[in-house]
Design an enzyme around this catalytic site. Structure first.
Site, mmCIF file in Angstrom:
data_model
loop_
_atom_site.group_PDB
_atom_site.id
_atom_site.type_symbol
_atom_site.label_atom_id
_atom_site.label_comp_id
_atom_site.label_asym_id
_atom_site.label_seq_id
_atom_site.Cartn_x
_atom_site.Cartn_y
_atom_site.Cartn_z
ATOM 1 N N GLU A 176 6.199 -5.399 1.235
ATOM 2 C CA GLU A 176 6.801 -4.263 0.514
ATOM 3 C C GLU A 176 8.325 -4.291 0.599
ATOM 4 O O GLU A 176 8.970 -3.376 1.108
ATOM 5 C CB GLU A 176 6.261 -2.932 1.056
ATOM 6 C CG GLU A 176 4.762 -2.795 0.831
ATOM 7 C CD GLU A 176 4.188 -1.428 1.171
ATOM 8 O OE1 GLU A 176 3.161 -1.061 0.595
ATOM 9 O OE2 GLU A 176 4.765 -0.731 2.024
ATOM 10 N N GLU A 367 -2.889 -5.122 -1.304
ATOM 11 C CA GLU A 367 -3.205 -3.880 -0.597
ATOM 12 C C GLU A 367 -3.671 -2.852 -1.604
ATOM 13 O O GLU A 367 -3.064 -2.712 -2.673
ATOM 14 C CB GLU A 367 -1.981 -3.299 0.122
ATOM 15 C CG GLU A 367 -1.618 -3.978 1.402
ATOM 16 C CD GLU A 367 -0.515 -3.242 2.154
ATOM 17 O OE1 GLU A 367 -0.485 -1.997 2.146
ATOM 18 O OE2 GLU A 367 0.328 -3.940 2.739
HETATM 19 C C1 BGP Z 1 1.649 0.066 3.220
HETATM 20 C C2 BGP Z 1 1.892 -0.881 4.370
HETATM 21 C C3 BGP Z 1 0.740 -1.097 5.277
HETATM 22 C C4 BGP Z 1 -0.254 0.021 5.369
HETATM 23 C C5 BGP Z 1 -0.440 0.810 4.101
HETATM 24 C C6 BGP Z 1 -1.194 2.097 4.278
HETATM 25 O O1 BGP Z 1 2.827 0.719 2.904
HETATM 26 O O2 BGP Z 1 2.260 -2.148 3.896
HETATM 27 O O3 BGP Z 1 1.222 -1.570 6.498
HETATM 28 O O4 BGP Z 1 -0.269 0.694 6.529
HETATM 29 O O5 BGP Z 1 0.759 1.103 3.456
HETATM 30 O O6 BGP Z 1 -0.351 3.055 4.814
HETATM 31 P P1 BGP Z 1 -0.762 4.011 5.995
HETATM 32 O O7 BGP Z 1 -1.135 3.114 7.124
HETATM 33 O O8 BGP Z 1 0.442 4.794 6.288
HETATM 34 O O9 BGP Z 1 -1.886 4.815 5.506
#
Ligand code: BGP
Length: 478
Positions: A176, A367
């Site tokens: 990201e 993701e």
């Molecule tokens: C993204 C990141 C991840 C992950 C995901 C979900 O921004 O790349 O590392 O964690 O979000 O977010 P969260 O864990 O805050 O629910």
């Protein structure tokens, strides 16, 4: 009755799941590992920073993937994974980031992970830097505000490509990467509080990261021509809150902030709108001729995370939504998750089309997923979770991937986030679960760490086995 999806997935489609070292590995000080910025953020990226690791930081133990990777990878194989996305903890390889020599014990751990993946015929997809910069680089150099970071990152990636280049085809340079603009500490290891960070320093950090990313692509291609390097961006379709042209312009601005990163990675140069922004805001980048040459090393594919869309408006009285790092304005037509993230399967088709139309590069959804509370129950004497809500979420998003494929978009694969429960990035909770596999650990760190397949585990195995033919038309139908 809902009808089966008519849209086929390509035979080569890479089905799998995604994780990050700092959210799963634990073993925070094992075998010479150094301290990373995650070790001093016990409440997640929104919370305060501590001076050193504190016992309330769930990431220090994670889900103990460091010791249980073989068991976990066997479960991924049982679901039929073709690919597994994980990251390498920079501070396992270079504990302080600026060390001369790498830590052999850290390198050996990822050899073992790769051995296990190979054993099961699962393709690795490796993120080089996923929000886990060595803390010493933040403290000594204020992270990516310093040009020196390019050299430290170069040393790190050279070690990775030398060691693993012959067995890892797909690499992502920074997780990201556009998050740097919104959360400088996570994306850029920058300790200056955001309100005190000048636009000049922020843009210079952005430039250093972009040069480092392009340099990694160059080194990868020099190491092995068959390596595929992708950038990784946080994708967020932005809709105008109203048809007012001023709102449409607000969308254009928001889009530019996010798309800049993909534009530079794909085109190898800064787009006109970014140059104008810098010119009009008194930002003078230190760009060398060598930087300009390096930036020409463009990526092989574009990967992205997708959780939600947002609205934008020019109106001053904005009711902001919560979100995946990027704020925005809530969309009145959408439902929220328990954590206030707005659910929009159609947005995934929109973003796939937008990126494909703009860049004409293969896309990889690395993701996507639903963070939700799960209740452990017993079925036939076995602990499990009836996560129909998660199945519905993933099904509806995959239907939209099928639609994008039918639109002609080149999609390489799909690795839903947190394929095994892990510690949340934004809130550092265990209870915000994404996995197909339940991990017995609560927000206070109690639990056996035992793994239990959820209902979605079997659902996803069917989806993979049928190459998407088992998906059902859902609510996200346009
Ligand atoms: C993204 C990141 C991840 C992950 C995901 C979900 O921004 O790349 O590392 O964690 O979000 O977010 P969260 O864990 O805050 O629910």
């Amino acid at each position: 009755m809902t009808a089966p999806t008519p849209q086929p997935f390509p035979e080569t489609f890479l089905w799998g799941g995604a994780t990050a070292a700092n959210q799963i590995e634990g073993a925070h000080n094992a075998d010479g590992k150094g301290v990373s910025i995650q070790d001093v953020l016990p409440k997640g990226l929104m919370g305060p920073r501590t001076a050193g690791p504190t016992p309330d930081n769930l990431k220090l133990e994670g889900i103990d993937f460091y010791h249980r990777y073989a068991e976990d990878i066997a479960l991924f194989a049982e679901m039929g994974f073709k690919v597994f996305r994980f990251s390498i903890a920079w501070s396992r390889i270079f504990p302080n980031g600026d060390d001369e020599l790498p830590n052999e014990a850290g390198l050996a751990f990822y050899d073992r992970v790769l051995d296990e993946l190979e054993k099961h015929g699962i393709e690795p997809l490796v993120t080089i830097s996923h929000y886990e910069t060595p803390l010493a680089l933040a403290e000594k150099y204020n992270g990516w505000t310093s040009r020196k970071m390019i050299g430290f990152y170069e040393r790190y990636v050279r070690v990775l490509f030398d060691r693993y280049g012959h067995r890892v085809k797909y690499w992502l340079t920074f997780n990201e990467i556009n998050a740097l603009v919104h959360f400088p500490i996570i994306g850029g290891a920058i300790l200056t509080p955001p309100e005190e960070l000048s636009r000049q320093d922020l843009f210079q950090a952005v430039h250093h990261v972009l040069v480092a990313s392009a340099l990694a692509t160059r080194i990868a291609h020099e190491t092995r021509p068959d390596i595929q390097v992708g950038c990784m961006v946080l994708a967020i379709p932005v809709y105008p809150l109203t048809p007012d042209p001023a709102d449409v312009l607000a969308v254009l601005d928001a889009d530019h902030t996010n798309l800049l990163f993909g534009d530079v990675h794909v085109r190898g140069t800064y787009p006109g709108y970014a140059l104008r922004h810098m010119r009009e805001n008194g930002i003078e980048l230190d760009i060398t001729d060598e930087d300009r040459e390096i930036l020409k090393n463009t990526v092989d594919f574009v990967s992205f995370s997708y959780y939600m869309s947002i609205c934008e408006t020019a109106a001053p009285d904005r009711t902001t939504g919560e979100g995946n790092i990027i704020g925005g304005v809530k969309n009145p037509t959408l439902q929220d998750t328990e954590w206030g993230w707005q659910i929009d399967p159609v947005g995934l088709r929109v973003v796939l089309n937008q990126f494909w139309d703009r860049w004409q590069k293969p896309l990889f959804i690395v993701e996507n997923g639903l963070g939700a509370k799960d209740e452990l129950i017993e079925v036939d004497g076995r602990p499990t979770v009836n996560d129909d809500h998660r199945i519905a979420y993933l099904n509806d998003h995959l239907i939209q991937v099928g639609e994008a494929l039918a639109d002609g978009v080149d999609v390489l694969g799909y690795t839903p986030w947190g394929c095994i429960d892990l510690v949340s990035a934004s809130t550092a909770q265990m209870s915000k679960r994404y996995g197909f596999i339940y991990v017995d650990r609560d927000d206070d760190g109690n639990g056996t760490l035992d793994r239990h397949p959820k209902k979605s585990f079997h659902w996803y195995a069917d989806v993979i086995r049928s190459n998407g033919a088992s998906l059902r038309r859902g609510d996200g139908r346009p």
